[in-house]
Scaffold this motif. Structure first.
Motif, PDB file in Angstrom:
ATOM      1  N   GLN A 256       0.804  -1.217   0.000  1.00  0.00           N
ATOM      2  CA  GLN A 256       0.000   0.000   0.000  1.00  0.00           C
ATOM      3  C   GLN A 256       0.847   1.282   0.000  1.00  0.00           C
ATOM      4  OE1 GLN A 256      -3.169  -0.123  -0.675  1.00  0.00           O
ATOM      5  NE2 GLN A 256      -3.311   2.101  -0.702  1.00  0.00           N
ATOM      6  N   PRO A 257       1.916   1.377   0.837  1.00  0.00           N
ATOM      7  CA  PRO A 257       2.740   2.592   0.773  1.00  0.00           C
ATOM      8  C   PRO A 257       3.354   2.816  -0.607  1.00  0.00           C
ATOM      9  CG  PRO A 257       3.236   1.358   2.770  1.00  0.00           C
ATOM     10  CD  PRO A 257       2.338   0.496   1.942  1.00  0.00           C
ATOM     11  N   LEU A 258       3.783   1.721  -1.266  1.00  0.00           N
ATOM     12  CA  LEU A 258       4.350   1.853  -2.616  1.00  0.00           C
ATOM     13  C   LEU A 258       3.289   2.342  -3.591  1.00  0.00           C
ATOM     14  CD1 LEU A 258       6.484   1.386  -4.817  1.00  0.00           C
ATOM     15  CD2 LEU A 258       5.791  -1.012  -4.891  1.00  0.00           C
ATOM     16  N   VAL A 259       2.090   1.794  -3.489  1.00  0.00           N
ATOM     17  CA  VAL A 259       0.986   2.199  -4.377  1.00  0.00           C
ATOM     18  C   VAL A 259       0.674   3.679  -4.184  1.00  0.00           C
ATOM     19  CG1 VAL A 259      -1.490   1.887  -4.819  1.00  0.00           C
ATOM     20  CG2 VAL A 259      -0.024  -0.109  -4.517  1.00  0.00           C
ATOM     21  N   LYS A 314      -3.976  -3.097  -7.086  1.00  0.00           N
ATOM     22  CA  LYS A 314      -4.339  -2.038  -6.131  1.00  0.00           C
ATOM     23  C   LYS A 314      -4.487  -0.690  -6.845  1.00  0.00           C
ATOM     24  CE  LYS A 314      -2.489  -4.048  -1.860  1.00  0.00           C
ATOM     25  NZ  LYS A 314      -3.741  -3.974  -1.084  1.00  0.00           N
ATOM     26  N   LEU A 315      -3.629  -0.427  -7.837  1.00  0.00           N
ATOM     27  CA  LEU A 315      -3.742   0.826  -8.595  1.00  0.00           C
ATOM     28  C   LEU A 315      -5.074   0.883  -9.351  1.00  0.00           C
ATOM     29  CD1 LEU A 315      -0.127   1.157 -10.082  1.00  0.00           C
ATOM     30  CD2 LEU A 315      -1.190   2.727  -8.467  1.00  0.00           C
ATOM     31  N   LYS A 316      -5.553  -0.275  -9.774  1.00  0.00           N
ATOM     32  CA  LYS A 316      -6.813  -0.351 -10.526  1.00  0.00           C
ATOM     33  C   LYS A 316      -7.987   0.168  -9.700  1.00  0.00           C
ATOM     34  CE  LYS A 316      -9.647  -3.771 -12.990  1.00  0.00           C
ATOM     35  NZ  LYS A 316      -9.818  -5.203 -13.278  1.00  0.00           N
ATOM     36  N   LYS A 317      -7.888   0.049  -8.361  1.00  0.00           N
ATOM     37  CA  LYS A 317      -8.992   0.445  -7.485  1.00  0.00           C
ATOM     38  C   LYS A 317      -9.107   1.960  -7.344  1.00  0.00           C
ATOM     39  CE  LYS A 317      -8.674  -3.868  -4.884  1.00  0.00           C
ATOM     40  NZ  LYS A 317      -8.236  -4.503  -3.632  1.00  0.00           N
ATOM     41  N   PHE A 325      -9.070   0.908 -16.834  1.00  0.00           N
ATOM     42  CA  PHE A 325      -7.691   0.617 -16.426  1.00  0.00           C
ATOM     43  C   PHE A 325      -7.105  -0.533 -17.256  1.00  0.00           C
ATOM     44  CE2 PHE A 325      -4.404  -1.191 -13.603  1.00  0.00           C
ATOM     45  CZ  PHE A 325      -3.665  -0.042 -13.355  1.00  0.00           C
ATOM     46  N   THR A 326      -7.942  -1.533 -17.580  1.00  0.00           N
ATOM     47  CA  THR A 326      -7.432  -2.670 -18.366  1.00  0.00           C
ATOM     48  C   THR A 326      -6.980  -2.212 -19.755  1.00  0.00           C
ATOM     49  OG1 THR A 326      -9.690  -3.187 -19.051  1.00  0.00           O
ATOM     50  CG2 THR A 326      -8.816  -4.423 -17.178  1.00  0.00           C
ATOM     51  N   GLU A 327      -7.635  -1.180 -20.299  1.00  0.00           N
ATOM     52  CA  GLU A 327      -7.210  -0.640 -21.591  1.00  0.00           C
ATOM     53  C   GLU A 327      -5.861   0.061 -21.456  1.00  0.00           C
ATOM     54  OE1 GLU A 327      -8.027  -0.823 -24.831  1.00  0.00           O
ATOM     55  OE2 GLU A 327      -9.253  -2.444 -24.022  1.00  0.00           O
ATOM     56  N   GLY A 366      -6.905 -10.249 -13.616  1.00  0.00           N
ATOM     57  CA  GLY A 366      -7.986  -9.422 -14.166  1.00  0.00           C
ATOM     58  C   GLY A 366      -7.513  -8.079 -14.685  1.00  0.00           C
ATOM     59  N   LEU A 367      -6.209  -7.984 -15.018  1.00  0.00           N
ATOM     60  CA  LEU A 367      -5.661  -6.716 -15.513  1.00  0.00           C
ATOM     61  C   LEU A 367      -5.698  -6.644 -17.039  1.00  0.00           C
ATOM     62  CD1 LEU A 367      -2.545  -6.583 -13.173  1.00  0.00           C
ATOM     63  CD2 LEU A 367      -4.552  -5.107 -13.011  1.00  0.00           C
TER      64      LEU A 367
END
Length: 949
Positions: A256-259, A314-317, A325-327, A366-367
């Motif tokens: 989480q800190p990295l994200v 996590k970035l996707k959220k 985001f998947t695109e 799911g990315l």
């Protein structure tokens, strides 16, 4: 009169045939002071005299060219003078004017006031209108059949394209359009006429050129609406360095800190999502390619193939607006596939198709959609077909690390379940599992997979529990005693290896844990040598019960059989070995024991349970540090004996596997002391990697020189590599936070090239991520106030370095403020804080010595630690906006921010202005700019209300 005199001087020069430099010298004699040449219209006067005849006067034209080259006349006056010539039938004159325009139209600039800049824009617009009229006139002459028309038309179109193809020139014309709406209307009418004229020509080449020029002119009004998302910039060194730093030094860190840090960089630098994700992958591949062979390579593989896909999940959220985001992930992979050399090098290093494995992993998370995954895979396969050497270079006998890491991840979960079982029921079965883990590189694979997936802490706790289990003896036979000894030894060695590879923080229990501290934790904290940790060999932990020491010495001196494993409690032996070694050393130095006896004792120490050798060397390392130069020989000889191979064959179970780990542990332990004592000890070649990133600083060179040279290298390259990160970390550790930060800020302030200052900010921010909290305190609490309050240093705050420093300070402040309530990362916990000033004493809080901050901001006389919402004070007094919230002013970062904003307020309220005032403006603008990007936590709450007045 001066205008008349100017024309007379030009005519005199022509009559007397002065050369261009003679003319310039004499002109300055005739007109020594007063109005500038532009006010006298020198350019127009020269052109008027040069264009009197059917062809231009070459001598007078040479005067004009000399005036342009020597900057006697500005570009704007020359362009304005050219645009006044309207006899387009005089071919030679038109050609001469076009040649003059060629001299400077690709590098237009001006020096002086804002009005002169606007004047340049207007002059360029006039020149464009003149060129369009000239082009139309030439096209009409060509249509009428004049042979000279085509040549002149070609020249005009070439000049038009040259001027309009420059984005800078189109931007200047855009400004002129806003200033001179009527002139732009004339341009549009000329464009329509140009189109009509060229429609009747039969030359398709000239028509296409004219259409291209027309399109460029029409693009000028919509320049601002065609705002590109920074697509011209494809490299983002901050993202690159943050990912490299995390992969190299903080694999065990929480995600989480990295994200959050990556998202903050993305917002602050306005990086488009596809390029942001692309930069993350690029950094991963670069780190993978340049990682040293062995453990570091496995750590990077785990980081790339296990941790980063989870980070992207996590970035996707995070809210993406109306974008999918998947695109963005798909788009990033499309860009990545174009970097064929990078991918080929990674495939060669990893002995497999890296992209294929990554695509599968991203699809699982799911990315990526299945269709996009298949499409990308096919493209990469087609690319690899173009490089047959990739397949021929792949060694079928070597299993690729990425595949091994991906298989190791579920194995970690299975081992954790196995370790949860009751150890007393099947110790032999557990020993078999552990023995299998020790073979080859299995242990490092499993540890890397556990570290990348956040399971290493659990892994370590299981081994500590196992190590504790082996302390208890309840009437056992020799076989059970041997199994117990092996379980103790393997768990002890594994824990040492984990502590050295991933940091001792992974081993330690939570501070809230109650009960007895496990033996290994106690030993590691008190007895285990680590980088930067000084041990006292006379500490009570090295002085156990004397009776146990005597019995251990007797056993080591006499026992040659495996009876040793039955008699001892191994944790007691590990604590007693230091005192036993001291006894043996004293006996050897006093001639009581011969060297042959020492060999037998050291063989006994390392020949049964390798943990004893580790504990013995740990104490010897601490002991050698305290000895004089002439007293070290016997102790160093003892270390040599303990790290060397056994003098006889050993057939104990898993002994060779245990020796491999032991040798690696001892090499790490001895590295510091061997360097300090200039001693060479040859460690057995065990197949483990040598210590990567060790001893990187060049000998006999001042560390400040090293810092400036490594930063210059990084700035020139435009990105930070893994080795540079470790050098910076070593320098930060060695020189201290203030020294490190201050010298790097000095390097930034020396830079005068704008593009380099922006690059330096991006790189410095990522370098400061080594210890962002402490660097921010020093930067905002010491360095900035020092620069803002010392008038001798104000000059260094001019643009561009001043703007860059303001940007860097805001980025650091926002990063630290949004994350300082979280846990420090493992790499930050390791650093000692002796060189950081105590901020409580720096900004005193007590009533006897109140700081200006507390006098102005304290709203609660009884408790000066907390600022509460003011209800009984006027908003007009110098109150901080932070009083509208409850802010803990004992927190060093809050105090430093509040003091900095007070200083900013006093600078804005001062009667004198200077570069420091401009710096404050840039600082505030950057604060607001980053705030608009949605950064978490506003540092503007510390701004006093008086700043807004």
């Amino acid at each position: 009169m001066k205008v008349v005199n100017l024309k007379q001087a030009i005519l005199q020069a022509w009559k007397e045939r002065w050369s261009d430099y003679q003319w310039a010298i004499n002109m300055k004699k005739f007109f020594p002071k007063g109005a500038t040449w532009d006010i006298l219209n020198l350019a127009e006067a020269l052109l008027e005299q040069a264009m009197i005849g059917p062809s231009p006067n070459p001598l007078i034209l040479s005067y004009l060219k000399y005036a342009i080259s020597s900057q006697m006349v500005s570009y704007s006056t020359v362009l304005t003078a050219i645009s006044k010539f309207d006899d387009f039938s005089r071919d030679l004159c038109i050609q001469a004017l076009l040649d003059i325009m060629d001299m400077f139209c690709d590098r237009l600039s001006c020096h002086g006031k804002a009005e002169e800049c606007i004047g340049l824009c207007r002059a360029l617009l006039s020149a464009l209108h003149w060129l369009l009229r000239c082009t139309i006139a030439s096209a009409e002459r060509l249509r009428e059949g004049t042979t000279a028309g085509e040549k002149q038309l070609t020249m005009c179109l070439q000049r038009l394209h040259k001027i309009l193809s420059s984005t800078k020139n189109r931007a200047l014309l855009h400004i002129a359009k806003l200033e001179e709406a009527s002139s732009w209307t004339a341009i549009e009418q000329s464009l329509l006429k140009l189109g009509d004229t060229f429609a009747s020509l039969n030359n398709s080449h000239l028509q296409s050129q004219a259409e291209e020029c027309g399109a460029l002119v029409r693009s000028i009004p919509i320049m601002l609406s065609m705002h590109s998302e920074q697509l011209h910039k494809t490299g983002f060194p901050t993202v690159h360095a943050v990912v490299l730093l995390e992969g190299t030094m903080n694999l065990t860190g929480e995600m989480q800190p990295l994200v959050e840090q990556l998202m903050m960089v993305k917002r602050m630098q306005r990086i488009p999502s596809p390029l942001f994700i692309l930069e993350i992958w690029k950094a991963c591949f670069v780190g993978l390619i340049e990682s040293p062979e062995g453990t570091e390579e496995l750590k990077w593989t785990a980081f790339t193939f296990l941790k980063i896909p989870q980070v992207l999940v996590k970035l996707k959220k995070y809210p993406q607006g109306d974008k999918d985001f998947t695109e963005d992930v798909n788009c990033a992979f499309e860009f990545l596939l174009k970097l064929t050399p990078l991918l080929d090098r990674a495939d060669q290093r990893c002995n497999c198709d890296c992209i294929n494995l990554l695509l599968q992993e991203c699809s699982k998370q799911g990315l990526l959609s299945e269709m996009n995954k298949d499409s990308l895979t096919e493209k990469r396969i087609a690319d690899r077909e173009q490089s047959p050497w990739l397949k021929s270079a792949e060694n079928a006998n070597i299993q690729p690390n990425p595949g091994l890491i991906l298989r190791a991840e579920p194995t970690v979960t299975n081992i954790l379940k196995t370790m949860d079982a009751d150890h007393s029921k099947s110790p032999e079965g557990l020993l078999g599992v552990l023995g299998h883990m020790l073979s080859g590189k299995s242990l490092d694979l499993l540890l890397a997979a556990a570290a990348a997936t956040g399971k290493l802490k659990s892994f370590a706790r299981k081994f500590i529990s196992l190590n504790e289990f082996t302390k208890h003896i309840n009437g056992e036979n020799s076989k059970a005693a041997s199994v117990r000894a092996l379980l103790f030894d393997i768990s002890f060695l594994m824990l040492c290896h984990v502590a050295q590879t991933y940091g001792s923080e992974v081993i330690l229990s939570e501070s809230s844990t109650v009960g007895e501290v496990p033996f290994f934790e106690t030993w590691m904290q008190m007895c285990m040598p680590e980088e930067g940790k000084i041990l006292n060999p006379d500490h009570p932990c090295f002085r156990p019960d004397s009776t146990k020491v005597e019995s251990l010495v007797a056993l080591l001196n006499n026992t040659s059989e495996t009876k040793l494993v039955q008699i001892l409690k191994w944790h007691e032996a590990c604590l007693s070995i230091s005192a036993a070694i001291l006894e043996i050393l004293n006996a050897w130095e006093n001639g009581v024991l011969a060297f042959e006896s020492i060999q037998k004792i050291t063989d006994n120490i390392k020949g049964k349970v390798c943990s004893l050798a580790v504990c013995a060397v740990a104490w010897l390392v601490a002991h050698v540090r305290m000895l004089g130069l002439d007293e070290r020989e016997k102790s160093l000889q003892m270390i040599r004996q303990l790290v060397g191979p056994l003098s006889s064959e050993n057939t104990l179970q898993f002994y060779n596997e245990r020796v491999v780990i032991m040798s690696s542990i001892l090499e790490h332990m001895c590295a510091d002391v061997l360097q300090q004592t200039a001693t060479q000890i040859k460690f057995p070649c065990t197949g483990m990697d040598t210590m990567p990133y060790w001893n990187l600083l060049p000998p006999k060179r001042p560390i400040k020189e090293v810092l400036t040279s490594i930063f210059a290298e990084v700035l020139e390259k435009g990105w930070v590599d893994s080795r540079s990160i470790h050098v910076f970390d070593t320098l930060l550790h060695m020189g201290g936070v203030y020294w490190f930060c201050n010298n790097l800020v000095k390097e930034l302030l020396k830079e005068t090239r704008k593009e380099y200052t922006l690059r330096a900010v991006e790189l410095l921010y990522s370098i400061f991520c080594l210890d962002m909290q402490q660097v921010t305190l020093v930067l905002l609490g010491h360095i900035l106030p020092g620069l803002l309050t010392d008038s001798a240093k104000w000059q260094s705050l001019m643009d561009p370095p001043g703007t860059a420093l303001a940007k860097l300070a805001v980025w650091c402040a926002l990063s630290s403020y949004s994350t300082h309530k979280g846990q420090a990362s493992s790499r930050q916990k390791k650093r000692h804080r002796e060189d950081i000033e105590d901020y409580i004493s720096l900004f005193p809080l007590d009533d006897t010595q109140p700081s200006k901050l507390m006098r102005l901001l304290s709203s609660n006389e009884d408790d000066a630690n907390v600022l509460s919402s003011p209800t009984d004070r006027s908003m007009n007094s110098s109150l901080s906006a932070s009083q509208l919230h409850t802010v803990n002013m004992r927190d060093p970062l809050n105090r430093v921010l509040a003091n900095l904003f007070l200083l900013i307020s006093s600078i804005l309220g001062a009667r004198t202005a200077g570069p420091h005032t401009q710096f404050v403006q840039w600082f505030m603008e950057e604060c607001v700019d980053c705030l608009e990007q949605g950064s978490r936590g506003s540092i503007l709450q510390f701004m006093p209300f008086t700043t807004l007045e």
